[in-house]
Design a protein around this motif. Structure first.
Motif, mmCIF file in Angstrom:
data_model
loop_
_atom_site.group_PDB
_atom_site.id
_atom_site.type_symbol
_atom_site.label_atom_id
_atom_site.label_comp_id
_atom_site.label_asym_id
_atom_site.label_seq_id
_atom_site.Cartn_x
_atom_site.Cartn_y
_atom_site.Cartn_z
ATOM 1 N N TYR A 151 0.810 -1.207 0.000
ATOM 2 C CA TYR A 151 0.000 0.000 0.000
ATOM 3 C C TYR A 151 0.852 1.270 0.000
ATOM 4 C CZ TYR A 151 1.085 -1.575 4.690
ATOM 5 O OH TYR A 151 1.741 -2.090 5.782
ATOM 6 N N THR A 187 1.980 5.253 7.270
ATOM 7 C CA THR A 187 1.240 4.441 8.245
ATOM 8 C C THR A 187 1.788 4.716 9.630
ATOM 9 O OG1 THR A 187 2.766 2.584 8.061
ATOM 10 C CG2 THR A 187 0.893 2.602 6.549
ATOM 11 N N PRO A 203 -4.490 0.869 5.811
ATOM 12 C CA PRO A 203 -4.036 0.876 4.412
ATOM 13 C C PRO A 203 -4.308 -0.434 3.687
ATOM 14 C CG PRO A 203 -2.159 0.813 5.912
ATOM 15 C CD PRO A 203 -3.365 1.099 6.745
#
Length: 508
Positions: free
Chosen positions: A46, A379, A111
């Motif tokens: 991601y 993230t 994600p």
């Protein structure tokens, strides 16, 4: 206290940086040229700043000849096991048997969901890995007749054709930390692959116990499971001890710097192999892991002192992230000390307390580094943040990192202020020969203060321009280099005096 007797292997853990893909390939070729056994890549499908890990592994397999390659670890929720099995087996055949499989249950669920993956509860995530191992092994087993049928809790395969078979028996290594994943590792996997920076003292021993018991319950030998470890430090004596007492058979250095990889291959790996071989021979003619005895020579307090104390300062392995440093470490003064026959238990506890405080700072430093890395990846790990973040946006990541950096820097500064105003004067008055060391430590506190100020400035600049990470990363690396070096130097020089002259623990 287990040595599983595995042949030692050494590898690198690289970032699949999409911004400079040829540099990543060059690092792999360098690792192969210098004799490393393995190169691995983190896998965050991601993350648009990263190359796709599987595509990268396929590409570098074609650009290399000997070195083994693996994900560290591949993201199962976004890589269906039946497709992954065929991909891994195909590349293993094409590369001449050089592909291994590091596998993870997934962790950054927001994600993953954004990419179309399914968010799973912890038990479901473990069950998914369990299903995946069975499916992949069945698909690779072309000696069996008939299609593969697996009706797992998460994945189902209904009559899939077998094959292709890989060129060698591919090891499935699990990135595991919690009991259910550790139990699965012992029962069904070929290796355990944690990162040292995520482990607390005793976690390796506890994890090995769970794995060993699960392996035996499944009719396997504990030595069937290779123990691998992602590292951020390279001191040979420490790695040899991990091999001999925790059974680590594969050491993987986290580094994107060619000099670090080269030193790991040319210096660390041979030294660890020699130390472990000598110990396995029962001493033999190789290096001895037993500390020397006798008076301390130049270079400060020796290991015999710490053996008598029963307190072990954290060593400095000399690894630095940046080529230049704000001080000359060779100019540091040392107080040569002949150990006492006995030390008061209360004094020993004070010396240990200093190390405990420093260990907390080291752990907090790793959290800062991890937060910066998560910001770079887009993230953030919930267990490392102050609260669970439902929507991972760049602004929220920056807030979490900024709040934590501010808190950490304040704690560190307070610690140094306490030392300068209380602990150092006490030691200076009770042991005048320590004065040069104390002066140098106070000077280094000033340098670290400036490093912290620079980190704060770079953080503010980054909050204004979120797309640029170079200066912020440089500031974090500078803090890492200076703080690790300073804390080790301080412990080596002051643990014994503190044990000898005494001090209230509150002053530390």
């Amino acid at each position: 206290m287990t040595d599983y007797g595995h042949e030692l292997k050494f590898g690198g853990f690289l970032t699949p940086d999409a911004g400079d893909p040829e540099r990543v390939v060059d690092l792999v070729r360098l690792a192969e040229q210098d004799g490393l056994d393995l190169v691995t890549f983190q896998d965050h499908p991601y993350q648009p700043a990263f190359l796709d890990t599987w595509t990268l592994i396929s590409y570098v397999a074609a650009r290399t000849e000997r070195i083994s390659l693996a994900g560290n670890v591949l993201n199962l929720p976004l890589r269906p096991p039946s497709v992954l099995a065929r991909s891994v087996a195909s590349l293993d055949r094409l590369s001449g048997g050089r592909i291994e499989l590091g596998l993870g249950a997934g962790g950054f669920w927001e994600p993953i969901k954004a990419m179309g993956g399914e968010q799973r509860a912890p038990g479901e995530a473990v069950a998914a890995v369990d299903d995946a191992i069975l499916i992949m092994r069945e698909l690779w087993d072309t000696e069996q007749r008939g299609g593969v049928r697996v009706r797992g809790k998460i994945y189902q395969v209904e009559g899939a054709k077998r094959g292709p078979a890989p060129a060698h028996r591919i090891g499935i290594w699990l990135g595991a930390y919690k009991p259910r994943m550790l139990e699965l590792t012992g029962r069904a996997a070929d290796g355990w692959l944690p990162s040292l920076s995520y482990l607390q003292p005793g976690d390796l021993t506890r994890g090995n116990k769970i794995i060993d018991e699960a392996a035996e319950a499944a009719g396997r030998s504990p030595s069937d499971i290779r123990r691998l470890l992602n590292l951020d430090r390279t001191r040979p004596e420490e790695l040899a001890e991990l091999a001999l007492t925790e059974g680590i058979g594969t050491f993987i250095i986290t580094a994107d710097d060619p000099n670090t990889l080269r030193r790991f291959a040319a210096e660390t790996a041979p030294a660890v192999r020699e130390l472990v071989a000598a110990a396995r021979r029962g001493g033999g003619s190789g290096p001895d892991l037993t500390p020397a005895t006798g008076p301390v020579q130049s270079g400060g307090t020796g290991s015999d002192v710490f053996d008598r104390l029963g307190v072990q300062p954290t060593p400095d392995d000399g690894t630095r992230l940046l080529p230049d440093q704000p001080w000359d470490e060779s100019a540091r003064p040392h107080r040569d000390i002949v150990p006492q026959q006995e030390y008061d238990p209360q004094g020993t506890a004070i010396g240990q307390h200093l190390i405990d405080v420093h260990d907390h700072l080291r752990q907090e430093l790793e959290t800062v580094r991890d937060l910066v890395q998560q910001v770079k990846q887009g993230t953030i790990e919930a267990s490392r943040a102050r609260s669970v973040i439902n929507e991972l946006t760049l602004r929220q990541n920056n807030w979490a990192m900024g709040a934590y950096c501010a808190s950490y820097c304040r704690v560190l500064t307070q610690h140094h202020t306490i030392e300068d105003r209380s602990m150092f004067p006490h030691l200076r008055s009770t042991d005048p020969e320590l004065a040069p060391v104390l002066d140098r430590l106070a000077e280094e506190h000033g340098v670290i203060h400036e490093v912290l100020e620079e980190l704060d400035r770079r953080l503010v600049e980054h909050l204004k321009a979120p797309g640029e990470f170079t200066e912020l990363q440089h500031a974090v690396d500078r803090l890492t280099d200076t703080l690790r070096s300073h804390l080790s130097y301080e412990e080596r020089e002051l643990v014994e005096p503190l044990a000898r002259v005494g001090m209230y623990q509150g002053q530390v």
